[in-house]
Motif scaffolding. Structure first.
Motif, mmCIF file in Angstrom:
data_model
loop_
_atom_site.group_PDB
_atom_site.id
_atom_site.type_symbol
_atom_site.label_atom_id
_atom_site.label_comp_id
_atom_site.label_asym_id
_atom_site.label_seq_id
_atom_site.Cartn_x
_atom_site.Cartn_y
_atom_site.Cartn_z
ATOM 1 N N MET A 1 -8.127 20.050 30.095
ATOM 2 C CA MET A 1 -7.903 21.177 31.015
ATOM 3 C C MET A 1 -9.172 21.488 31.792
ATOM 4 N N ASN A 2 -9.033 21.689 33.080
ATOM 5 C CA ASN A 2 -10.170 22.077 33.916
ATOM 6 C C ASN A 2 -10.579 23.502 33.569
ATOM 7 N N PRO A 3 -11.838 23.738 33.118
ATOM 8 C CA PRO A 3 -12.237 25.080 32.707
ATOM 9 C C PRO A 3 -12.225 26.088 33.843
ATOM 10 N N GLN A 4 -12.131 25.608 35.105
ATOM 11 C CA GLN A 4 -12.084 26.535 36.232
ATOM 12 C C GLN A 4 -10.664 27.041 36.489
ATOM 13 N N GLN A 5 -9.667 26.447 35.811
ATOM 14 C CA GLN A 5 -8.289 26.850 36.022
ATOM 15 C C GLN A 5 -7.844 27.829 34.942
ATOM 16 N N PRO A 6 -7.090 28.862 35.322
ATOM 17 C CA PRO A 6 -6.643 29.837 34.321
ATOM 18 C C PRO A 6 -5.624 29.249 33.371
ATOM 19 N N ALA A 7 -5.550 29.841 32.194
ATOM 20 C CA ALA A 7 -4.579 29.399 31.196
ATOM 21 C C ALA A 7 -3.189 29.840 31.617
ATOM 22 N N ALA A 8 -2.252 28.910 31.579
ATOM 23 C CA ALA A 8 -0.894 29.231 32.022
ATOM 24 C C ALA A 8 -0.226 30.245 31.109
ATOM 25 N N SER A 9 -0.639 30.264 29.842
ATOM 26 C CA SER A 9 0.042 31.117 28.874
ATOM 27 C C SER A 9 -0.706 32.398 28.559
ATOM 28 N N SER A 10 -1.737 32.691 29.324
ATOM 29 C CA SER A 10 -2.591 33.822 28.968
ATOM 30 C C SER A 10 -1.851 35.149 29.009
ATOM 31 N N GLY A 328 -11.367 28.665 19.295
ATOM 32 C CA GLY A 328 -10.788 29.971 19.592
ATOM 33 C C GLY A 328 -9.891 29.945 20.817
ATOM 34 N N TRP A 329 -10.292 29.157 21.827
ATOM 35 C CA TRP A 329 -9.494 29.064 23.052
ATOM 36 C C TRP A 329 -8.149 28.394 22.774
ATOM 37 N N ILE A 330 -8.151 27.383 21.904
ATOM 38 C CA ILE A 330 -6.890 26.750 21.512
ATOM 39 C C ILE A 330 -5.941 27.802 20.928
ATOM 40 N N ALA A 331 -6.469 28.622 20.024
ATOM 41 C CA ALA A 331 -5.641 29.638 19.373
ATOM 42 C C ALA A 331 -5.153 30.688 20.355
ATOM 43 N N ASP A 335 -3.437 25.795 24.432
ATOM 44 C CA ASP A 335 -3.681 24.560 25.170
ATOM 45 C C ASP A 335 -4.276 23.492 24.245
ATOM 46 N N LEU A 336 -3.473 22.500 23.887
ATOM 47 C CA LEU A 336 -3.904 21.427 22.984
ATOM 48 C C LEU A 336 -4.122 20.101 23.722
ATOM 49 N N THR A 337 -4.192 20.152 25.055
ATOM 50 C CA THR A 337 -4.229 18.939 25.861
ATOM 51 C C THR A 337 -5.372 18.006 25.476
ATOM 52 N N ARG A 338 -6.565 18.543 25.439
ATOM 53 C CA ARG A 338 -7.733 17.702 25.161
ATOM 54 C C ARG A 338 -7.701 17.160 23.737
ATOM 55 N N ASP A 339 -7.300 17.996 22.802
ATOM 56 C CA ASP A 339 -7.247 17.568 21.406
ATOM 57 C C ASP A 339 -6.184 16.496 21.189
#
Length: 399
Positions: A1-10, A328-331, A335-339
């Motif tokens: 995930m691009n860190p400059q893009q907001p989380a879709a599920s936030s 923490g960001w995963i939780a 967003d589990l894309t990178r993992d």
């Protein structure tokens, strides 16, 4: 995930006041701050007279930037602006400063507190800093004064103690509160964010959620609303030492009263007995704080409560906190894309891809190079008993 893009599920209410930390006087990309974005890591450096120098602290800031740190906070108490100006000129990081230290120095030298406050804030803003930390909520009185002194550690904020000292000597209110509107004007013009420091943040896990700190958080919320009404971005410093089970309560309180302002933590330390390992205590707290929507974390070093960090201690802390914030960001975001991509590479024993996806590719590359691994080769942990190879072999035979 691009860190400059907001989380879709936030979907957190803080996103209403998400912003990019970048002043008009600083030519950088800037760092996105708020619950819609991954939490930012803040590294604290600074000159302590007789202990550190511009060269040693700039080297720390330079290495932090190389490791991907987004914010560097200069907490120099020397009165010398060289370090912050060098970082502003040379490194692609947002710079936060603490004018309180210079204000206190000027006051002790005889300058009027009000004049010193405005002059110093203007100096920092003119230098191009992206965010200033102000201790505008720290003066205690009456019942709150008694409650503060009853805590195990009454005050753990260096800047907050300085502002309280100025108020005690002058008999006047908090020097920042007296000129808060003028500070908002200065920051609005230069698009400088305000970091609302907390004087009563807990310095012991026993003091977490004390009455004085809760009162101060509400006061921070009032100032955040005033700043937002004037178009000034705000981030609120929230936690210090907090046991794990109270971190969520702090974050819930912050979302309720801070007018949607992003909030952060120093660590937080989740135990007081990790002397020499405060980076571990802080990283544990950082993961939980990030899981509950904390937007920025100032990392702690191993000797946080015993000595100034060495270069290596700081770098180790940065790496540990980056792992914690990702967890923490995963939780928080789901967003589990990178993992997932890393796991697929691991299942294929694709070492170059694993290096590419790791949080610290330099470290991973050294491991792979030292072992001489090639694509498809099993690692030395399981060797010929590798379950990945055994499973893939069985699947091929069944096919």
């Amino acid at each position: 995930m691009n860190p400059q893009q907001p989380a879709a599920s936030s979907g957190d209410t803080q996103s209403a006041h998400s912003f990019v930390i970048r002043s008009t006087g600083h030519d950088i990309e800037g760092a996105p701050m708020g619950a819609a974005f991954p939490p930012l890591l803040d590294v604290i450096i600074g000159i302590t007279p007789g202990e550190t120098s511009v060269d040693t602290e700039f080297a720390k800031a330079e290495e932090a930037a190389r490791l991907g740190v987004q914010i560097v906070t200069d907490v120099s108490t020397s009165g010398d602006a060289t370090l912050r100006r060098q970082i502003l000129k040379s490194l692609p990081v947002a710079v936060r400063t603490v004018p309180t230290y210079d204000i206190h120095r000027a006051f002790k030298a005889g300058e009027n507190a009000r004049d010193a406050t405005l002059r110093v804030v203007q100096e920092h803003v003119r230098d191009g800093v992206d965010c200033i930390t102000i201790h505008a909520t720290g003066t205690n009185s009456g019942v709150r004064d008694k409650e503060v002194t009853s805590r195990i550690i009454p005050v753990t904020s260096r800047g907050g103690a300085m502002v309280n000292e100025i108020s005690t000597h002058t008999g006047r209110p908090n020097c920042y509160e007296e000129v808060f509107d003028e500070i908002l004007d200065i920051c609005a013009e230069a698009h400088v964010a305000i970091s609302l420091a907390t004087t009563a943040r807990p310095g012991s896990v026993v003091d977490a959620l004390s009455a004085s700190h809760i009162h101060e958080i509400h006061r921070q919320g009032e100032l955040a609303r005033r700043a937002h009404q004037r178009g000034v971005d705000v981030v609120v410093e929230l936690m210090g030492h907090v046991p794990l089970h109270l971190i969520a309560e702090y974050c819930t309180l912050a979302r309720t009263v801070l007018d949607g302002a992003p909030f952060g933590a120093l660590g937080p330390c989740v135990t007081d007995v990790a002397m020499g390992h405060d980076d571990v205590s802080g990283a544990i707290g950082a993961a939980v704080a990030a899981m509950h929507g904390t937007s920025f974390i100032a990392c702690l070093t191993a000797g946080e409560h015993s000595h100034l960090p060495t270069h290596e201690e700081l770098l180790r802390s940065i790496r540990s906190f980056q792992v914690a914030l990702h967890a923490g960001w995963i939780a928080f975001s789901g967003d589990l894309t990178r993992d997932a991509a890393m796991s697929r590479a691991r299942n294929a024993n694709d070492w170059p891809r694993m290096v590419e996806l790791s949080l610290h590719p330099d470290d991973s590359e050294r491991i792979v190079a030292a072992a001489g691994y090639h694509v498809g080769q099993v690692c030395s942990m399981c060797g010929s008993s590798c379950p990945i190879v055994r499973t893939s072999t069985a699947v091929r035979k069944q096919g």
